[in-house]
Enzyme design. Structure first.
Site, short mmCIF file in Angstrom:
data_model
loop_
_atom_site.label_atom_id
_atom_site.label_comp_id
_atom_site.label_asym_id
_atom_site.label_seq_id
_atom_site.Cartn_x
_atom_site.Cartn_y
_atom_site.Cartn_z
N HIS A 123 0.88 -1.17 0.00
CA HIS A 123 0.00 0.00 0.00
C HIS A 123 0.92 1.23 0.00
O HIS A 123 2.04 1.16 0.52
CB HIS A 123 -0.84 -0.05 1.28
CG HIS A 123 -1.91 0.98 1.38
ND1 HIS A 123 -1.67 2.25 1.82
CD2 HIS A 123 -3.24 0.92 1.13
CE1 HIS A 123 -2.81 2.94 1.84
NE2 HIS A 123 -3.78 2.14 1.43
N ASP A 200 2.90 -4.72 7.99
CA ASP A 200 1.68 -3.92 7.85
C ASP A 200 0.51 -4.89 7.99
O ASP A 200 0.25 -5.71 7.10
CB ASP A 200 1.70 -3.25 6.47
CG ASP A 200 0.37 -2.58 6.12
OD1 ASP A 200 -0.62 -2.80 6.84
OD2 ASP A 200 0.33 -1.85 5.11
N GLN A 203 -4.62 -5.35 6.75
CA GLN A 203 -5.58 -6.29 6.17
C GLN A 203 -5.48 -7.69 6.79
O GLN A 203 -6.12 -8.62 6.29
CB GLN A 203 -5.38 -6.39 4.65
CG GLN A 203 -5.60 -5.09 3.90
CD GLN A 203 -7.04 -4.58 3.96
OE1 GLN A 203 -7.95 -5.30 4.33
NE2 GLN A 203 -7.24 -3.33 3.59
N LYS A 226 -10.69 -0.78 10.44
CA LYS A 226 -10.85 -1.95 9.56
C LYS A 226 -11.20 -3.19 10.37
O LYS A 226 -11.47 -4.25 9.82
CB LYS A 226 -9.56 -2.19 8.78
CG LYS A 226 -9.27 -1.09 7.75
CD LYS A 226 -8.07 -1.46 6.89
CE LYS A 226 -7.43 -0.27 6.23
NZ LYS A 226 -8.14 0.21 5.04
N CYS A 364 -4.77 2.51 -3.73
CA CYS A 364 -3.52 3.01 -3.11
C CYS A 364 -2.39 2.01 -3.26
O CYS A 364 -1.58 1.82 -2.34
CB CYS A 364 -3.72 3.35 -1.63
SG CYS A 364 -4.88 4.66 -1.36
N1 PMP Z 1 -1.91 -0.87 4.50
C1 PMP Z 1 -2.85 -1.57 3.88
C2 PMP Z 1 -2.50 -2.94 3.35
C3 PMP Z 1 -4.14 -1.06 3.74
O1 PMP Z 1 -5.08 -1.77 3.12
C4 PMP Z 1 -4.43 0.24 4.25
C5 PMP Z 1 -5.80 0.86 4.10
N2 PMP Z 1 -6.37 0.68 2.85
C6 PMP Z 1 -3.41 0.93 4.90
C7 PMP Z 1 -2.18 0.35 5.00
C8 PMP Z 1 -3.63 2.28 5.48
O2 PMP Z 1 -4.54 2.24 6.53
P1 PMP Z 1 -5.09 3.56 7.19
O3 PMP Z 1 -5.60 4.41 6.06
O4 PMP Z 1 -6.18 3.09 8.09
O5 PMP Z 1 -3.97 4.20 7.92
#
Ligand code: PMP
Length: 407
Positions: A123, A200, A203, A226, A364
């Site tokens: 991401h 990270d 997910q 999430k 993203c």
């Molecule tokens: N890493 C991953 C794999 C994600 O899917 C996301 C959110 N789509 C993020 C990081 C960022 O999370 P947040 O916007 O809640 O900080």
């Protein structure tokens, strides 16, 4: 244990909503999940009955509020199996957690010429913070590629590691492909060369049991929103030895011991990393969410969502012209796909009119899209309250949209 899906659905008031007069089918869970009543109640109850700024307050409400916040930290500690509650840092989310590590670890542990390894399926929040660090330190990003199915080419990792490697920062589960990466293996390889690993977990924490001690991971980040919790709160887990070693990320109240114009001493863990008034309402509501999923059982959730994934993969692959992007044998409950030449945005718009919420675009993760030579995908991502009947509605919605475009 069989999951009582109707009971679970009744815990989420928003699922009663009609969208364009159709029952809401919510498949945008990888972006954010809906909230159970107990989470909303915790927020309301805290503001109505227990609101006061935390730490150092002598009065009753402040002490009660402090206790709730620190109990929430213990709930997080238990949820991810951390050794100590001082290894749990509350952040705004995964993004802030990774930025914290990139900054504090980066400026203290990296020298010019050092390297950080990430994967091709990160991401943006696990790419850009390292590029910001590049403005301060002359570090290099090395990238583990994935193959045409979206499986990480783990054999490449050992070739990328060298004496300059300072950290490996990988996503547990790709939000664009659904791929579950073999983080246990990555951590073992990294540790055999004394390299720490940041995972990270945005997910993975909502979908599978996590034990940071079993994994032996050095840093693990996830977002509250999430995992059925509120927005604006997330977690950075860090091994105590690392958190002790690296400097604060932000300065302000709470994170200090003593301040003068000449010198400031920093507070102990975890407060050293929590400058300013923390989101103590968010932390307690996050704890309510974690208690909620723990009661269902994270393994039960993982099993149920895998069943949904299997069912959906089977249904969607029967649709003429539908192509799934991300076909790793190890996948989490999400499907990225394209249908013929239909633009994802057009498909998403038609599905929306049928009451079906999916996400469209690059998610993203632009390097993932580049690797597949596409602009974006349509993504359906599952949560504990989704059903096979909803997947049937999605499949017939896609068929209907595809027919319109064929005309
Ligand atoms: N890493 C991953 C794999 C994600 O899917 C996301 C959110 N789509 C993020 C990081 C960022 O999370 P947040 O916007 O809640 O900080």
């Amino acid at each position: 244990m069989a999951i009582d899906i109707q009971k679970i659905r009744s815990d989420f008031p928003i699922l009663e909503r009609k969208i364009y007069n159709k029952p809401l089918v919510y498949f945008d869970n990888a972006a954010t999940t809906q909230k159970p009543q107990c989470v909303v109640n915790t927020i309301v109850n805290n503001y109505y009955n227990c609101n006061a700024n935390i730490h150092r307050g002598v009065h009753f409400l402040s002490q009660q509020s402090t206790e709730a916040h620190e109990n929430a930290r213990k709930t997080v500690q238990n949820f991810i199996g951390a050794k100590n509650s001082n290894e749990i840092i509350f952040t705004r989310g995964t993004t802030e957690a990774i930025n914290l590590v990139a900054h504090s670890f980066g400026i203290s542990q990296c020298n010019d010429g050092d390297e950080i390894i990430v994967t091709q399926m990160e991401h943006h929040s696990n790419i850009v913070p390292w590029q910001l660090l590049q403005q301060i330190k002359d570090i290099k990003l090395r990238v583990i590629p994935f193959d045409e199915k979206g499986v990480l080419q783990i054999d490449q990792l050992e070739k990328l590691i060298n004496k300059k490697t300072k950290l490996i920062a990988v996503t547990h589960v790709s939000n664009a492909l659904g791929t579950v990466n073999p983080i246990e293996k990555i951590i073992k390889i990294a540790h055999s060369q004394d390299i720490p690993v940041l995972v990270d977990g945005a997910q993975s924490a909502p979908h599978t049991p996590i034990n940071v001690q079993d994994l032996d991971v050095d840093f693990y980040a996830f977002s509250g929103h999430k995992v059925y919790g509120p927005t604006g709160i997330g977690v950075l887990y860090g091994k105590e030895k690392w958190l002790e070693k690296i400097p604060p990320y932000q300065g302000g109240g709470e994170m200090i011991q003593n301040v003068s114009f000449e010198k400031t001493t920093f507070n102990e863990l975890p407060f050293k990393f929590e400058a300013g008034t923390p989101d103590y309402i968010g932390s307690t509501a996050l704890a309510a969410a974690l208690n909620y999923v723990s009661e269902i059982g994270m393994q039960n959730i993982a099993d149920y969502e895998h069943e949904l994934l299997r069912y959906a993969t089977d249904k969607l692959t029967q649709i003429d012209g539908l192509r799934i992007i991300g076909e790793s044998p190890q996948k989490s409950g999400l499907i990225s796909f394209l249908v013929g030449q239909i633009h994802p945005y057009d498909m998403g718009t038609i599905l929306d009119k049928l009451g079906i919420a999916v996400r469209t675009g690059h998610h993203c993760a632009e390097p993932v899209m580049k690797a597949f030579n596409i602009d974006g995908t349509i993504r359906a991502s599952f949560a504990i309250y989704n059903t096979k009947e909803e997947i049937d509605i999605l499949a017939s919605g896609i068929e209907r949209a595809a027919k319109m475009f064929r005309k």
